[in-house]
Design a protein around this motif. Structure first.
Motif, PDB file in Angstrom:
ATOM      1  N   TRP A   1     -16.119  21.001  -5.064  1.00  0.00           N
ATOM      2  CA  TRP A   1     -16.401  22.236  -4.365  1.00  0.00           C
ATOM      3  C   TRP A   1     -17.841  22.314  -3.864  1.00  0.00           C
ATOM      4  O   TRP A   1     -18.307  23.390  -3.500  1.00  0.00           O
ATOM      5  CB  TRP A   1     -16.090  23.423  -5.266  1.00  0.00           C
ATOM      6  CG  TRP A   1     -14.621  23.581  -5.520  1.00  0.00           C
ATOM      7  CD1 TRP A   1     -13.958  23.378  -6.697  1.00  0.00           C
ATOM      8  CD2 TRP A   1     -13.629  23.972  -4.578  1.00  0.00           C
ATOM      9  NE1 TRP A   1     -12.615  23.611  -6.543  1.00  0.00           N
ATOM     10  CE2 TRP A   1     -12.381  23.983  -5.250  1.00  0.00           C
ATOM     11  CE3 TRP A   1     -13.653  24.312  -3.223  1.00  0.00           C
ATOM     12  CZ2 TRP A   1     -11.188  24.318  -4.619  1.00  0.00           C
ATOM     13  CZ3 TRP A   1     -12.465  24.653  -2.589  1.00  0.00           C
ATOM     14  CH2 TRP A   1     -11.252  24.662  -3.280  1.00  0.00           C
ATOM     15  N   THR A   2     -18.553  21.204  -3.852  1.00  0.00           N
ATOM     16  CA  THR A   2     -19.881  21.197  -3.240  1.00  0.00           C
ATOM     17  C   THR A   2     -19.719  21.048  -1.729  1.00  0.00           C
ATOM     18  O   THR A   2     -18.742  20.459  -1.257  1.00  0.00           O
ATOM     19  CB  THR A   2     -20.734  20.050  -3.804  1.00  0.00           C
ATOM     20  OG1 THR A   2     -20.018  18.822  -3.677  1.00  0.00           O
ATOM     21  CG2 THR A   2     -21.061  20.305  -5.271  1.00  0.00           C
ATOM     22  N   PRO A   3     -20.650  21.581  -0.935  1.00  0.00           N
ATOM     23  CA  PRO A   3     -20.435  21.669   0.513  1.00  0.00           C
ATOM     24  C   PRO A   3     -20.427  20.338   1.247  1.00  0.00           C
ATOM     25  O   PRO A   3     -20.009  20.285   2.397  1.00  0.00           O
ATOM     26  CB  PRO A   3     -21.591  22.562   0.995  1.00  0.00           C
ATOM     27  CG  PRO A   3     -22.626  22.433  -0.063  1.00  0.00           C
ATOM     28  CD  PRO A   3     -21.889  22.274  -1.352  1.00  0.00           C
TER      29      PRO A   3
ATOM     30  N   GLY B   1     -24.337  22.579 -12.202  1.00  0.00           N
ATOM     31  CA  GLY B   1     -23.248  23.319 -12.811  1.00  0.00           C
ATOM     32  C   GLY B   1     -21.936  23.115 -12.080  1.00  0.00           C
ATOM     33  O   GLY B   1     -21.858  22.413 -11.080  1.00  0.00           O
ATOM     34  N   ASP B   2     -20.899  23.754 -12.590  1.00  0.00           N
ATOM     35  CA  ASP B   2     -19.564  23.631 -12.003  1.00  0.00           C
ATOM     36  C   ASP B   2     -19.438  24.567 -10.814  1.00  0.00           C
ATOM     37  O   ASP B   2     -19.791  25.746 -10.880  1.00  0.00           O
ATOM     38  CB  ASP B   2     -18.496  23.972 -13.042  1.00  0.00           C
ATOM     39  CG  ASP B   2     -18.457  22.966 -14.180  1.00  0.00           C
ATOM     40  OD1 ASP B   2     -18.823  21.799 -13.923  1.00  0.00           O
ATOM     41  OD2 ASP B   2     -18.062  23.350 -15.290  1.00  0.00           O
ATOM     42  N   ARG B   3     -18.888  24.037  -9.748  1.00  0.00           N
ATOM     43  CA  ARG B   3     -18.694  24.819  -8.539  1.00  0.00           C
ATOM     44  C   ARG B   3     -17.241  25.266  -8.456  1.00  0.00           C
ATOM     45  O   ARG B   3     -16.350  24.635  -9.028  1.00  0.00           O
ATOM     46  CB  ARG B   3     -19.063  24.008  -7.302  1.00  0.00           C
ATOM     47  CG  ARG B   3     -20.432  23.333  -7.364  1.00  0.00           C
ATOM     48  CD  ARG B   3     -21.555  24.321  -7.558  1.00  0.00           C
ATOM     49  NE  ARG B   3     -21.710  25.207  -6.405  1.00  0.00           N
ATOM     50  CZ  ARG B   3     -22.596  26.189  -6.330  1.00  0.00           C
ATOM     51  NH1 ARG B   3     -23.382  26.434  -7.364  1.00  0.00           N
ATOM     52  NH2 ARG B   3     -22.676  26.936  -5.252  1.00  0.00           N
TER      53      ARG B   3
ATOM     54  N   ALA C   1     -17.662  27.509  -2.240  1.00  0.00           N
ATOM     55  CA  ALA C   1     -17.461  26.737  -1.015  1.00  0.00           C
ATOM     56  C   ALA C   1     -17.073  27.610   0.168  1.00  0.00           C
ATOM     57  O   ALA C   1     -16.904  27.103   1.273  1.00  0.00           O
ATOM     58  CB  ALA C   1     -16.379  25.681  -1.242  1.00  0.00           C
ATOM     59  N   THR C   2     -16.909  28.919  -0.059  1.00  0.00           N
ATOM     60  CA  THR C   2     -16.424  29.814   0.983  1.00  0.00           C
ATOM     61  C   THR C   2     -17.572  30.482   1.722  1.00  0.00           C
ATOM     62  O   THR C   2     -18.494  31.028   1.111  1.00  0.00           O
ATOM     63  CB  THR C   2     -15.497  30.886   0.388  1.00  0.00           C
ATOM     64  OG1 THR C   2     -14.381  30.241  -0.237  1.00  0.00           O
ATOM     65  CG2 THR C   2     -14.982  31.822   1.475  1.00  0.00           C
TER      66      THR C   2
END
Length: 273
Positions: free
Chosen positions: A80-82, A140-142, A147-148
């Motif tokens: 979920w990283t961009p 950390g956790d995405r 991501a939105t």
């Protein structure tokens, strides 16, 4: 994508031809039009298939949708990283003035000799109406929310935001591999409620060319029958039309490959990629 089978010689030949054509689309970049009046979950199953599952570790994904409801196509995504995943949540303002319409359609004048569009041009300005996420390193956790990005404004703002995202995916990848970028665009219906068909036609022309220019695979949803006027209008912009239907309770798909001049049988929708 599952392409069916059969024992009849002509059927086998057509199936092989469709499979070959699909491989070609993956290798050179393509844009698909997904049509049919089917329940939302049928479309999202097909969209998930086209976006690639969690096993496709090198897939980068851009999803353009209206709203942010529950969506099964995100269940298998864990990056979920961009630099890997972006979701654009669209909130278009009604802008029917001549200036706004000409601004959107005039973008077609920026098409280069190779068919690439100005929407992904390095000179395209950033959208002032979106809360764009940069490609900074995250700790950390995405999650999906991270991501939105919400995009407000006109069709021009939306086009700039999509072009910027595609350009940044290509930059962070150091040139995208064929079919590495997967794009889903679910907002044709809201665009048609705000703008005339010519404006939306030119917007989709640019979108399809932007995806092809980086060797990506994009799909655009139009929830109308295959033989509808709006599908006939938009179909020439795309490399293939994916037609969806329910046979009783069984969802099915049929592929119409434009350049190859082939149409598949009605096939089950599975989770193949």
């Amino acid at each position: 994508m599952h392409t069916g089978g059969g024992t009849d010689g002509n059927t086998v030949g057509a199936t092989v031809g469709v499979a070959t054509a699909l491989d070609d689309l993956k290798s050179r970049g393509s844009a698909l039009l997904v049509v049919g009046t089917v329940p939302e979950d049928v479309y999202t199953r097909v969209s998930a298939c086209l976006l690639g599952g969690n096993g496709d570790a090198d897939r980068r994904r851009l999803v353009v949708e209206r709203g942010s409801g529950s969506d099964v196509r995100f269940d298998q995504i864990d990056r979920w990283t961009p630099e890997w995943t972006r979701i654009l949540s669209v909130d278009l303002a009604a802008r029917n003035s001549t200036a706004d319409a000409s601004g959107a359609t005039g973008a077609s004048d920026r098409l280069g000799p190779d068919g690439s569009s100005g929407l992904a041009s390095p000179t395209a300005p950033p959208s002032p109406t979106s809360d764009s996420t940069s490609f900074d390193a995250y700790g950390g956790d995405r999650t999906r929310d991270d991501a939105t990005v919400t995009v407000e404004g006109s069709i021009v703002d939306l086009g700039v935001e999509i072009g910027t995202a595609i350009r940044e995916f290509d930059a962070v990848a150091g040139d995208l591999d064929p079919a590495e970028l997967r794009v889903a665009f679910d907002c044709v219906a809201p665009l048609l409620s705000e703008y005339d068909r010519q404006t939306v036609f030119r917007f989709l022309h640019l979108l399809a060319n932007d995806v092809r220019s980086v060797g990506g695979m994009g799909h655009v949803r139009v929830p109308e029958p295959f033989d509808s006027e709006i599908v006939r209008l938009f179909a020439p912009l795309f490399d293939a039309v994916v037609e969806l239907r329910l046979d009783g309770r069984e969802p099915q798909q049929r592929w119409h490959l434009r350049d190859a001049g082939l149409t598949s049988e009605w096939l089950p929708i599975d989770d193949g990629r």
